[in-house]
Design a protein around this motif. Structure first.
Motif, PDB file in Angstrom:
ATOM      1  N   VAL A  67       0.839  -1.203   0.000  1.00  0.00           N
ATOM      2  CA  VAL A  67       0.000   0.000   0.000  1.00  0.00           C
ATOM      3  C   VAL A  67       0.872   1.250   0.000  1.00  0.00           C
ATOM      4  O   VAL A  67       0.631   2.194  -0.764  1.00  0.00           O
ATOM      5  CB  VAL A  67      -0.967   0.002   1.216  1.00  0.00           C
ATOM      6  N   VAL A  68       1.902   1.267   0.837  1.00  0.00           N
ATOM      7  CA  VAL A  68       2.800   2.422   0.913  1.00  0.00           C
ATOM      8  C   VAL A  68       3.536   2.610  -0.412  1.00  0.00           C
ATOM      9  O   VAL A  68       3.672   3.738  -0.909  1.00  0.00           O
ATOM     10  CB  VAL A  68       3.789   2.272   2.090  1.00  0.00           C
ATOM     11  N   ALA A  69       3.983   1.519  -1.020  1.00  0.00           N
ATOM     12  CA  ALA A  69       4.676   1.614  -2.313  1.00  0.00           C
ATOM     13  C   ALA A  69       3.746   2.170  -3.391  1.00  0.00           C
ATOM     14  O   ALA A  69       4.162   2.996  -4.212  1.00  0.00           O
ATOM     15  CB  ALA A  69       5.203   0.242  -2.724  1.00  0.00           C
ATOM     16  N   ALA A  70       2.502   1.748  -3.381  1.00  0.00           N
ATOM     17  CA  ALA A  70       1.535   2.263  -4.355  1.00  0.00           C
ATOM     18  C   ALA A  70       1.272   3.751  -4.129  1.00  0.00           C
ATOM     19  O   ALA A  70       1.155   4.524  -5.088  1.00  0.00           O
ATOM     20  CB  ALA A  70       0.237   1.477  -4.264  1.00  0.00           C
ATOM     21  N   GLN A  71       1.189   4.170  -2.871  1.00  0.00           N
ATOM     22  CA  GLN A  71       0.987   5.586  -2.569  1.00  0.00           C
ATOM     23  C   GLN A  71       2.177   6.417  -3.034  1.00  0.00           C
ATOM     24  O   GLN A  71       2.010   7.489  -3.613  1.00  0.00           O
ATOM     25  CB  GLN A  71       0.772   5.791  -1.076  1.00  0.00           C
ATOM     26  N   ARG A  72       3.378   5.919  -2.811  1.00  0.00           N
ATOM     27  CA  ARG A  72       4.583   6.640  -3.244  1.00  0.00           C
ATOM     28  C   ARG A  72       4.651   6.724  -4.760  1.00  0.00           C
ATOM     29  O   ARG A  72       5.041   7.755  -5.311  1.00  0.00           O
ATOM     30  CB  ARG A  72       5.832   5.960  -2.695  1.00  0.00           C
ATOM     31  N   ALA A  73       4.298   5.642  -5.438  1.00  0.00           N
ATOM     32  CA  ALA A  73       4.300   5.651  -6.904  1.00  0.00           C
ATOM     33  C   ALA A  73       3.289   6.653  -7.444  1.00  0.00           C
ATOM     34  O   ALA A  73       3.554   7.352  -8.432  1.00  0.00           O
ATOM     35  CB  ALA A  73       4.000   4.256  -7.433  1.00  0.00           C
ATOM     36  N   ALA A  74       2.149   6.766  -6.802  1.00  0.00           N
ATOM     37  CA  ALA A  74       1.130   7.728  -7.231  1.00  0.00           C
ATOM     38  C   ALA A  74       1.620   9.157  -7.044  1.00  0.00           C
ATOM     39  O   ALA A  74       1.385  10.026  -7.903  1.00  0.00           O
ATOM     40  CB  ALA A  74      -0.162   7.501  -6.451  1.00  0.00           C
ATOM     41  N   VAL A  75       2.322   9.422  -5.947  1.00  0.00           N
ATOM     42  CA  VAL A  75       2.864  10.760  -5.707  1.00  0.00           C
ATOM     43  C   VAL A  75       3.925  11.087  -6.755  1.00  0.00           C
ATOM     44  O   VAL A  75       3.942  12.191  -7.315  1.00  0.00           O
ATOM     45  CB  VAL A  75       3.436  10.864  -4.270  1.00  0.00           C
ATOM     46  N   ARG A  76       4.802  10.127  -7.042  1.00  0.00           N
ATOM     47  CA  ARG A  76       5.831  10.354  -8.052  1.00  0.00           C
ATOM     48  C   ARG A  76       5.219  10.614  -9.424  1.00  0.00           C
ATOM     49  O   ARG A  76       5.678  11.482 -10.163  1.00  0.00           O
ATOM     50  CB  ARG A  76       6.771   9.155  -8.136  1.00  0.00           C
ATOM     51  N   ALA A  77       4.183   9.856  -9.755  1.00  0.00           N
ATOM     52  CA  ALA A  77       3.535  10.027 -11.056  1.00  0.00           C
ATOM     53  C   ALA A  77       2.856  11.395 -11.147  1.00  0.00           C
ATOM     54  O   ALA A  77       2.896  12.030 -12.211  1.00  0.00           O
ATOM     55  CB  ALA A  77       2.497   8.923 -11.266  1.00  0.00           C
ATOM     56  N   SER A  78       2.265  11.849 -10.073  1.00  0.00           N
ATOM     57  CA  SER A  78       1.620  13.163 -10.107  1.00  0.00           C
ATOM     58  C   SER A  78       2.657  14.289 -10.212  1.00  0.00           C
ATOM     59  O   SER A  78       2.400  15.308 -10.832  1.00  0.00           O
ATOM     60  CB  SER A  78       0.736  13.369  -8.879  1.00  0.00           C
TER      61      SER A  78
END
Length: 82
Positions: A67-78
């Protein structure tokens, strides 16, 4: 003279343990093990630790890491989109 002890309940404990809430897994994946989850359930860290063990510590930690990795990936993508 006999020593007085605290009365015990049917489980043999002095005070019964608080059962794990039904939504504990979802809240843990959302919040992690932080003061926020202790405040949410109004309990101390020992109770949270027991619930984590009851839920399956290794799998729960792996799911939280995902979950944390997915949240970080979403922040990086944004940030890249800007």
């Amino acid at each position: 003279m006999p020593v007085r002890t605290a009365p015990r309940n049917e489980t043999g404990l002095i005070r019964p343990r608080r059962p794990k809430p039904r939504d504990f897994r979802e809240r843990y994946l959302e919040m992690g093990w932080d003061r926020e989850i202790e405040d949410h359930y109004r309990c101390n860290w020992r109770c949270i630790r027991r619930w984590i063990i009851e839920e399956g510590k290794d799998q729960l930690r792996a799911d939280r890491a995902a979950v944390v990795a997915a949240q970080r990936a979403a922040v990086r993508a944004s940030k890249r989109r800007r």
